[in-house]
Scaffold this active site. Sequence first.
Site, mmCIF file in Angstrom:
data_model
loop_
_atom_site.group_PDB
_atom_site.id
_atom_site.type_symbol
_atom_site.label_atom_id
_atom_site.label_comp_id
_atom_site.label_asym_id
_atom_site.label_seq_id
_atom_site.Cartn_x
_atom_site.Cartn_y
_atom_site.Cartn_z
ATOM 1 N N ASP A 1 5.342 -6.703 -7.667
ATOM 2 C CA ASP A 1 4.923 -7.418 -8.881
ATOM 3 C C ASP A 1 3.979 -6.556 -9.726
ATOM 4 O O ASP A 1 3.244 -7.072 -10.570
ATOM 5 C CB ASP A 1 4.281 -8.768 -8.527
ATOM 6 C CG ASP A 1 2.998 -8.605 -7.736
ATOM 7 O OD1 ASP A 1 2.712 -7.472 -7.283
ATOM 8 O OD2 ASP A 1 2.272 -9.602 -7.582
ATOM 9 N N HIS B 1 2.562 23.003 -16.325
ATOM 10 C CA HIS B 1 2.222 21.577 -16.232
ATOM 11 C C HIS B 1 1.780 21.200 -14.819
ATOM 12 O O HIS B 1 2.225 20.222 -14.242
ATOM 13 C CB HIS B 1 3.399 20.707 -16.698
ATOM 14 C CG HIS B 1 3.485 20.624 -18.183
ATOM 15 N ND1 HIS B 1 4.580 20.103 -18.857
ATOM 16 C CD2 HIS B 1 2.615 20.985 -19.151
ATOM 17 C CE1 HIS B 1 4.356 20.172 -20.154
ATOM 18 N NE2 HIS B 1 3.178 20.706 -20.359
ATOM 19 N N ASP C 1 -6.793 21.264 -18.805
ATOM 20 C CA ASP C 1 -6.171 20.740 -20.025
ATOM 21 C C ASP C 1 -6.259 19.226 -19.915
ATOM 22 O O ASP C 1 -5.607 18.623 -19.061
ATOM 23 C CB ASP C 1 -4.714 21.226 -20.097
ATOM 24 C CG ASP C 1 -4.035 20.883 -21.424
ATOM 25 O OD1 ASP C 1 -4.476 19.939 -22.102
ATOM 26 O OD2 ASP C 1 -3.037 21.555 -21.752
ATOM 27 N N ASP D 1 -6.834 16.415 -27.199
ATOM 28 C CA ASP D 1 -6.108 17.386 -26.364
ATOM 29 C C ASP D 1 -6.909 18.679 -26.347
ATOM 30 O O ASP D 1 -6.951 19.393 -27.344
ATOM 31 C CB ASP D 1 -4.708 17.586 -26.958
ATOM 32 C CG ASP D 1 -3.787 18.379 -26.047
ATOM 33 O OD1 ASP D 1 -4.245 18.875 -25.004
ATOM 34 O OD2 ASP D 1 -2.599 18.508 -26.406
ATOM 35 N N HIS E 1 4.939 29.427 -23.843
ATOM 36 C CA HIS E 1 5.013 28.088 -24.459
ATOM 37 C C HIS E 1 4.691 28.156 -25.942
ATOM 38 O O HIS E 1 4.428 29.233 -26.482
ATOM 39 C CB HIS E 1 4.089 27.111 -23.721
ATOM 40 C CG HIS E 1 2.643 27.538 -23.676
ATOM 41 N ND1 HIS E 1 1.805 27.477 -24.771
ATOM 42 C CD2 HIS E 1 1.894 28.038 -22.662
ATOM 43 C CE1 HIS E 1 0.609 27.896 -24.415
ATOM 44 N NE2 HIS E 1 0.632 28.258 -23.145
ATOM 45 N N HIS F 1 1.045 21.714 -31.441
ATOM 46 C CA HIS F 1 1.889 20.563 -31.753
ATOM 47 C C HIS F 1 1.089 19.569 -32.564
ATOM 48 O O HIS F 1 -0.147 19.581 -32.502
ATOM 49 C CB HIS F 1 2.402 19.908 -30.458
ATOM 50 C CG HIS F 1 1.302 19.588 -29.483
ATOM 51 N ND1 HIS F 1 0.577 18.420 -29.537
ATOM 52 C CD2 HIS F 1 0.777 20.294 -28.447
ATOM 53 C CE1 HIS F 1 -0.328 18.423 -28.561
ATOM 54 N NE2 HIS F 1 -0.227 19.558 -27.891
ATOM 55 N N HIS G 1 1.907 14.496 -27.985
ATOM 56 C CA HIS G 1 2.858 15.298 -28.764
ATOM 57 C C HIS G 1 3.344 14.343 -29.840
ATOM 58 O O HIS G 1 4.270 13.564 -29.635
ATOM 59 C CB HIS G 1 4.009 15.805 -27.888
ATOM 60 C CG HIS G 1 3.561 16.849 -26.905
ATOM 61 N ND1 HIS G 1 4.356 17.316 -25.900
ATOM 62 C CD2 HIS G 1 2.382 17.516 -26.789
ATOM 63 C CE1 HIS G 1 3.689 18.241 -25.198
ATOM 64 N NE2 HIS G 1 2.501 18.356 -25.717
ATOM 65 N N GLU H 1 -3.110 26.316 -29.237
ATOM 66 C CA GLU H 1 -3.316 26.514 -27.796
ATOM 67 C C GLU H 1 -2.559 27.716 -27.248
ATOM 68 O O GLU H 1 -1.683 27.564 -26.398
ATOM 69 C CB GLU H 1 -2.929 25.255 -27.017
ATOM 70 C CG GLU H 1 -1.577 24.643 -27.374
ATOM 71 C CD GLU H 1 -1.301 23.377 -26.549
ATOM 72 O OE1 GLU H 1 -1.483 23.429 -25.327
ATOM 73 O OE2 GLU H 1 -0.906 22.355 -27.138
ATOM 74 N N TYR I 1 -0.841 34.273 -19.244
ATOM 75 C CA TYR I 1 -0.714 33.905 -17.826
ATOM 76 C C TYR I 1 -0.241 35.125 -17.049
ATOM 77 O O TYR I 1 0.789 35.713 -17.394
ATOM 78 C CB TYR I 1 0.285 32.754 -17.679
ATOM 79 C CG TYR I 1 -0.062 31.597 -18.611
ATOM 80 C CD1 TYR I 1 -0.907 30.572 -18.197
ATOM 81 C CD2 TYR I 1 0.407 31.575 -19.931
ATOM 82 C CE1 TYR I 1 -1.263 29.547 -19.050
ATOM 83 C CE2 TYR I 1 0.048 30.558 -20.802
ATOM 84 C CZ TYR I 1 -0.785 29.541 -20.355
ATOM 85 O OH TYR I 1 -1.145 28.535 -21.221
ATOM 86 N N ARG J 1 -5.833 29.494 -21.132
ATOM 87 C CA ARG J 1 -5.381 28.800 -22.346
ATOM 88 C C ARG J 1 -6.624 28.243 -23.016
ATOM 89 O O ARG J 1 -7.528 27.756 -22.330
ATOM 90 C CB ARG J 1 -4.378 27.695 -22.012
ATOM 91 C CG ARG J 1 -3.905 26.901 -23.213
ATOM 92 C CD ARG J 1 -2.624 26.104 -22.951
ATOM 93 N NE ARG J 1 -2.771 25.015 -22.020
ATOM 94 C CZ ARG J 1 -2.269 24.987 -20.791
ATOM 95 N NH1 ARG J 1 -1.576 26.019 -20.337
ATOM 96 N NH2 ARG J 1 -2.458 23.939 -20.015
ATOM 97 N N GLU K 1 -7.622 25.679 -26.177
ATOM 98 C CA GLU K 1 -7.015 24.714 -27.099
ATOM 99 C C GLU K 1 -8.064 23.837 -27.755
ATOM 100 O O GLU K 1 -8.920 23.257 -27.086
ATOM 101 C CB GLU K 1 -6.046 23.810 -26.320
ATOM 102 C CG GLU K 1 -5.432 22.689 -27.144
ATOM 103 C CD GLU K 1 -4.476 21.823 -26.336
ATOM 104 O OE1 GLU K 1 -4.663 21.687 -25.116
ATOM 105 O OE2 GLU K 1 -3.545 21.275 -26.949
#
Length: 429
Positions: free
Chosen positions: A41, A246, A263, A274, A355, A359, A366, A384, A388, A397, A399
């Site tokens: 439930d 990710h 991130d 973000d 990448h 965005h 996004h 961003e 790597y 990274r 951002e």
Amino acid sequence: MRYQTLPADLYTRNRAKFTAALPQGSLAVLYANDLMPTNSDGHFRFQQNTNFFYLTGIDQEQCALVLFPSGPRERYREVLFIRRSDEHAKLWEGWKYSPDEARAASGIRDVRYFDQLEDFLLSTLCFADTVYLDFNEHDRNRIVYPTPAHRLAQRLQAEFPAHRIARANPILGDLRLAKEPEEIAQMQRAADITGHAYRRVLQTLKPGMIEYQVEAEILAEFLRHGASGPAYESIIASGGNACILHYIMNDQPCQDGDLVLMDFGAQYGNYAADLSRTIPVNGKFTPRQKAVYEAVLRVHNNAVQRLVPGADSEACHHAALADTEQELLQLGLLTDADIKAEKNRYDATRKYFPHGLGHPLGLDTHDVGSRFAPYRLGGVFTIEPGIYIPQEGIGVRIENDYVITPDGPRNLMAGFPITVEEIEAAMAS
Ligand SMILES: [Mn+2]
């Protein structure tokens, strides 16, 4: 609501922009999202349909909006349907919008109950030839679940086969690319909360902490400041985990001498922030980590300068790849021979920066709107870039979120430690 709501006037203006884009004879039906089941439930935390929220400010399930600007009667033109509460719902769930509260929140005068939608549609559809629906489309997401719009579309095709079904998404996506001042203020609140969480990590991170313990500090700070939670799953990636783009396992210890790439962003009032930052676990960058970090920061800062109206996001991505290529040559990660051997331009660089550059950001992390639309005033975009290097266990990274204004890009994360010196100073204090 646990967040400061925005004035109804915003939603009235949003509806005016949307209806102005609807051809004569068009009727639009926008639905609140369903409460989505998990198992037994249980259900997922309610997440409002962002197009419905953009047009109404209503943050509750079992609601719908019908807009029929060329409807033959005033009473057909703008109607909000809300969930009918009862004693059972009051006992178990508590507060739901009353019609007066829904009117005040949305600026819509004609508020009825959701169980009246069916009859309303049956009578109004006879005066319309096209029905605009939001099918939650995205070019990188396949929606396997039939949304309320899909369910209505199936019924229309069976019961009103001569009506045309049209897509509300391209219109709303385009409108949502340019934010109103109230929206930018709300996004600033989401960014500020994200900044509180970042500063908390700068003060608490130490070698041996598990990545999820870092995440716990972030989530606690989000909730403490009225966020509904994270806008997306937080990435806390120490050492080589940072090279998994990710990575959300967040289950490894942060080792002395490693960097940790984080991130994360708060969701406040349904708007997303973000942020990405990469910081040394022990508070001090090694010379190599500093060199890679500052390379990414230069690429970031150059990319921000290109956030001007009319610029093309693909061209900006290519410019950032060109900048990154120069940095990779300096870092000894690329040679001229690697570049000469490329089959497609920037193939060699993309190995280290695989990448996109950024965005649109808004109600969705996004955010909706065409990826190919040129930048415009009021647009909010992330920048961003990253580098790597799996063989060195380094991933960086950096951002921030920027608003495109007539005076240039405005940083929603202004003052958040970003240089090596600022980060080391904040971690030492
Ligand atoms: Mn992002």
